[in-house]
Write a protein that holds these residues in place. Structure first.
Motif, short mmCIF file in Angstrom:
data_model
loop_
_atom_site.label_atom_id
_atom_site.label_comp_id
_atom_site.label_asym_id
_atom_site.label_seq_id
_atom_site.Cartn_x
_atom_site.Cartn_y
_atom_site.Cartn_z
N ASP A 20 42.10 44.59 42.12
CA ASP A 20 41.73 44.49 40.71
C ASP A 20 40.92 43.21 40.49
O ASP A 20 41.46 42.11 40.51
N TYR A 21 39.62 43.39 40.27
CA TYR A 21 38.71 42.28 39.99
C TYR A 21 38.32 42.23 38.51
O TYR A 21 37.39 41.53 38.14
N THR A 22 39.01 42.99 37.65
CA THR A 22 38.55 43.14 36.26
C THR A 22 38.57 41.85 35.46
O THR A 22 37.71 41.63 34.62
N GLU A 23 39.56 41.00 35.69
CA GLU A 23 39.66 39.78 34.89
C GLU A 23 38.47 38.85 35.12
O GLU A 23 38.10 38.07 34.25
N SER A 24 37.82 38.96 36.28
CA SER A 24 36.66 38.12 36.57
C SER A 24 35.34 38.89 36.39
O SER A 24 34.30 38.47 36.88
N GLY A 25 35.40 40.03 35.70
CA GLY A 25 34.18 40.77 35.38
C GLY A 25 33.87 41.92 36.31
O GLY A 25 32.84 42.58 36.17
N GLY A 26 34.75 42.19 37.26
CA GLY A 26 34.52 43.27 38.22
C GLY A 26 35.23 44.55 37.81
O GLY A 26 35.35 44.86 36.63
N VAL A 27 35.70 45.28 38.80
CA VAL A 27 36.35 46.56 38.58
C VAL A 27 37.69 46.58 39.31
O VAL A 27 38.04 45.65 40.01
N SER A 28 38.39 47.68 39.15
CA SER A 28 39.68 47.89 39.79
C SER A 28 39.64 49.23 40.52
O SER A 28 38.99 50.17 40.04
N GLY A 29 40.31 49.31 41.66
CA GLY A 29 40.35 50.58 42.36
C GLY A 29 41.09 50.49 43.68
O GLY A 29 41.69 49.47 44.03
N SER A 30 41.02 51.58 44.42
CA SER A 30 41.61 51.63 45.75
C SER A 30 40.75 50.81 46.71
O SER A 30 39.58 50.49 46.41
N PHE A 31 41.29 50.50 47.87
CA PHE A 31 40.51 49.76 48.86
C PHE A 31 39.22 50.51 49.20
O PHE A 31 38.14 49.91 49.24
N GLU A 76 42.56 39.38 40.98
CA GLU A 76 41.84 38.15 40.69
C GLU A 76 42.21 37.67 39.31
O GLU A 76 41.96 38.36 38.32
N GLU A 77 42.80 36.49 39.25
CA GLU A 77 43.20 35.87 37.99
C GLU A 77 42.16 34.81 37.64
O GLU A 77 41.99 33.83 38.36
N MET A 78 41.43 35.03 36.56
CA MET A 78 40.35 34.12 36.17
C MET A 78 40.90 32.77 35.74
O MET A 78 41.90 32.72 35.02
N GLY A 79 40.25 31.72 36.20
CA GLY A 79 40.63 30.38 35.79
C GLY A 79 39.58 29.76 34.89
O GLY A 79 39.82 29.50 33.72
N TRP A 80 38.38 29.56 35.43
CA TRP A 80 37.31 28.91 34.69
C TRP A 80 35.97 29.32 35.28
O TRP A 80 35.91 29.89 36.37
N ASN A 81 34.90 29.01 34.56
CA ASN A 81 33.56 29.23 35.09
C ASN A 81 32.62 28.20 34.49
O ASN A 81 32.94 27.58 33.47
#
Length: 154
Positions: free
Chosen positions: A43-54, A133-138
């Motif tokens: 799951d990369y959604t919190e950092s602007g990506g997507v979520s899914g299976s490997f 992915e847990e977003m921290g800062w940018n």
């Protein structure tokens, strides 16, 4: 003093995280097969990506990262909880990236986040079974078109 098995597990998991970083940074997508379990969820959604299976994420990554000519995934401090053949972790990631727009100059930006992982020991060694992915800062993130969707044909 740590037991020898725990020392070995910690070193193997540290190497697992380094293999992930090198696979992504070298765009060696097949190397990810030795990082994730076949049934892993990512799951990369919190950092602007997507979520899914490997399989979905592995097929998605080359498209999603195409607009970035350079990036580095630098993993650092890990909090690791081992419980036999399973583990959980939270690891710092510092990720400088270069964005190449269709028209205009390259732009360097920075992302700081944490990987929250569930890990399992397999006959082939430790693997990531879940990654979040847990977003921290940018800093200096440019305006970009949305990332491609995950294909269900992966």
């Amino acid at each position: 003093m740590l037991p020898l098995q725990e020392i070995s597990d910690r070193v193997e998991i540290q190497d697992l995280f380094a293999r992930y970083s090198f696979a992504i940074d070298e765009r060696d997508w097949d190397a990810l097969d030795s990082v994730f379990t076949p049934d892993a969820r990512i799951d990369y959604t919190e950092s602007g990506g997507v979520s899914g299976s490997f399989a979905e994420i592995k097929a998605w990554l080359p498209q999603a990262l195409e607009r970035f000519p350079m990036f580095q995934h630098m993993v650092a401090t890990t909090r690791l909880v081992l419980d036999g053949d399973i583990a959980s972790s939270r690891t710092i990631l510092f990720n400088p990236m270069t964005y190449r727009p269709a028209d205009g100059p390259d732009q360097v930006f920075f992302i700081g986040l944490w990987y929250r992982d569930k890990l399992v020991r397999t006959p082939s060694g430790w693997r990531i079974a879940e990654r979040y992915e847990e977003m921290g800062w940018n800093h200096n993130v440019p305006a970009m078109p949305p990332v491609p969707e995950v294909s269900d044909k992966a």
